[in-house]
Design a protein around this motif. Sequence first.
Motif, PDB file in Angstrom:
ATOM      1  N   ALA A  13       0.840  -1.192   0.000  1.00  0.00           N
ATOM      2  CA  ALA A  13       0.000   0.000   0.000  1.00  0.00           C
ATOM      3  C   ALA A  13       0.878   1.246   0.000  1.00  0.00           C
ATOM      4  O   ALA A  13       1.892   1.304   0.690  1.00  0.00           O
ATOM      5  N   GLY A  14       0.471   2.227  -0.806  1.00  0.00           N
ATOM      6  CA  GLY A  14       1.225   3.458  -0.927  1.00  0.00           C
ATOM      7  C   GLY A  14       2.204   3.487  -2.078  1.00  0.00           C
ATOM      8  O   GLY A  14       2.719   4.552  -2.443  1.00  0.00           O
ATOM      9  N   SER A  62     -13.126   6.855  -7.581  1.00  0.00           N
ATOM     10  CA  SER A  62     -12.272   6.126  -6.639  1.00  0.00           C
ATOM     11  C   SER A  62     -10.779   6.267  -6.945  1.00  0.00           C
ATOM     12  O   SER A  62      -9.951   5.974  -6.086  1.00  0.00           O
ATOM     13  N   ARG A  66      -5.180   9.998  -7.959  1.00  0.00           N
ATOM     14  CA  ARG A  66      -4.153   8.974  -7.714  1.00  0.00           C
ATOM     15  C   ARG A  66      -3.667   8.317  -9.004  1.00  0.00           C
ATOM     16  O   ARG A  66      -2.493   7.961  -9.111  1.00  0.00           O
ATOM     17  N   SER A  84      -0.107   5.932  -4.967  1.00  0.00           N
ATOM     18  CA  SER A  84      -0.796   5.789  -3.676  1.00  0.00           C
ATOM     19  C   SER A  84      -1.767   4.615  -3.695  1.00  0.00           C
ATOM     20  O   SER A  84      -2.929   4.742  -3.299  1.00  0.00           O
ATOM     21  N   LYS A  86      -3.909   1.376  -2.960  1.00  0.00           N
ATOM     22  CA  LYS A  86      -4.592   0.900  -1.768  1.00  0.00           C
ATOM     23  C   LYS A  86      -4.952  -0.584  -1.953  1.00  0.00           C
ATOM     24  O   LYS A  86      -5.087  -1.046  -3.089  1.00  0.00           O
ATOM     25  N   PRO A  87      -5.144  -1.300  -0.875  1.00  0.00           N
ATOM     26  CA  PRO A  87      -5.548  -2.715  -1.013  1.00  0.00           C
ATOM     27  C   PRO A  87      -6.806  -2.881  -1.861  1.00  0.00           C
ATOM     28  O   PRO A  87      -6.930  -3.871  -2.588  1.00  0.00           O
ATOM     29  N   GLU A  88      -7.709  -1.918  -1.792  1.00  0.00           N
ATOM     30  CA  GLU A  88      -8.946  -2.020  -2.583  1.00  0.00           C
ATOM     31  C   GLU A  88      -8.722  -1.819  -4.075  1.00  0.00           C
ATOM     32  O   GLU A  88      -9.638  -1.978  -4.872  1.00  0.00           O
ATOM     33  N   ASP A  89      -7.512  -1.454  -4.462  1.00  0.00           N
ATOM     34  CA  ASP A  89      -7.183  -1.374  -5.883  1.00  0.00           C
ATOM     35  C   ASP A  89      -6.808  -2.739  -6.456  1.00  0.00           C
ATOM     36  O   ASP A  89      -6.618  -2.883  -7.667  1.00  0.00           O
ATOM     37  N   VAL A 119      -2.297  -5.345  -4.164  1.00  0.00           N
ATOM     38  CA  VAL A 119      -1.782  -4.360  -3.219  1.00  0.00           C
ATOM     39  C   VAL A 119      -1.956  -4.910  -1.817  1.00  0.00           C
ATOM     40  O   VAL A 119      -3.087  -5.146  -1.371  1.00  0.00           O
ATOM     41  N   SER A 121      -1.580  -4.778   2.364  1.00  0.00           N
ATOM     42  CA  SER A 121      -1.708  -3.736   3.398  1.00  0.00           C
ATOM     43  C   SER A 121      -0.535  -3.761   4.356  1.00  0.00           C
ATOM     44  O   SER A 121       0.269  -4.659   4.368  1.00  0.00           O
TER      45      SER A 121
END
Length: 121
Positions: A13-14, A62, A66, A84, A86-89, A119, A121
Amino acid sequence: VQLQACGGGLVQAGASLRLSCAASGRTFSSRGMGWFRQAPGKVREFVAAISWSGGSTMYADSVKGRFMISSDNAKNTVFLQMNSLKPEDTAIYYCAQGDSTSDSRYEYDYWGKGTLVTVSS
């Protein structure tokens, strides 16, 4: 038309990733290119799109701020810069070509095989 997406991988993540989609077999200067993604158990959703001229882009809420979509007409390639993350990506990312720049997957008639982005976390 053949579309080949690549650039996926496993990141934390990130982090950032850059996806590429190379198109071959047809001149598509008047068409639109899009990126979609599909997470396990979910429907395929719109991510970003660009007119082949590069003059028009659109993004899913969403990913706004980014992700950035761009194109290199000389190389018949479209890119998706993802920052950036995210796990939800996490999803399989597909590129597609259609008659216009659209956020609807039904407007695209050629699809690549997809590239997996994971991704952690």
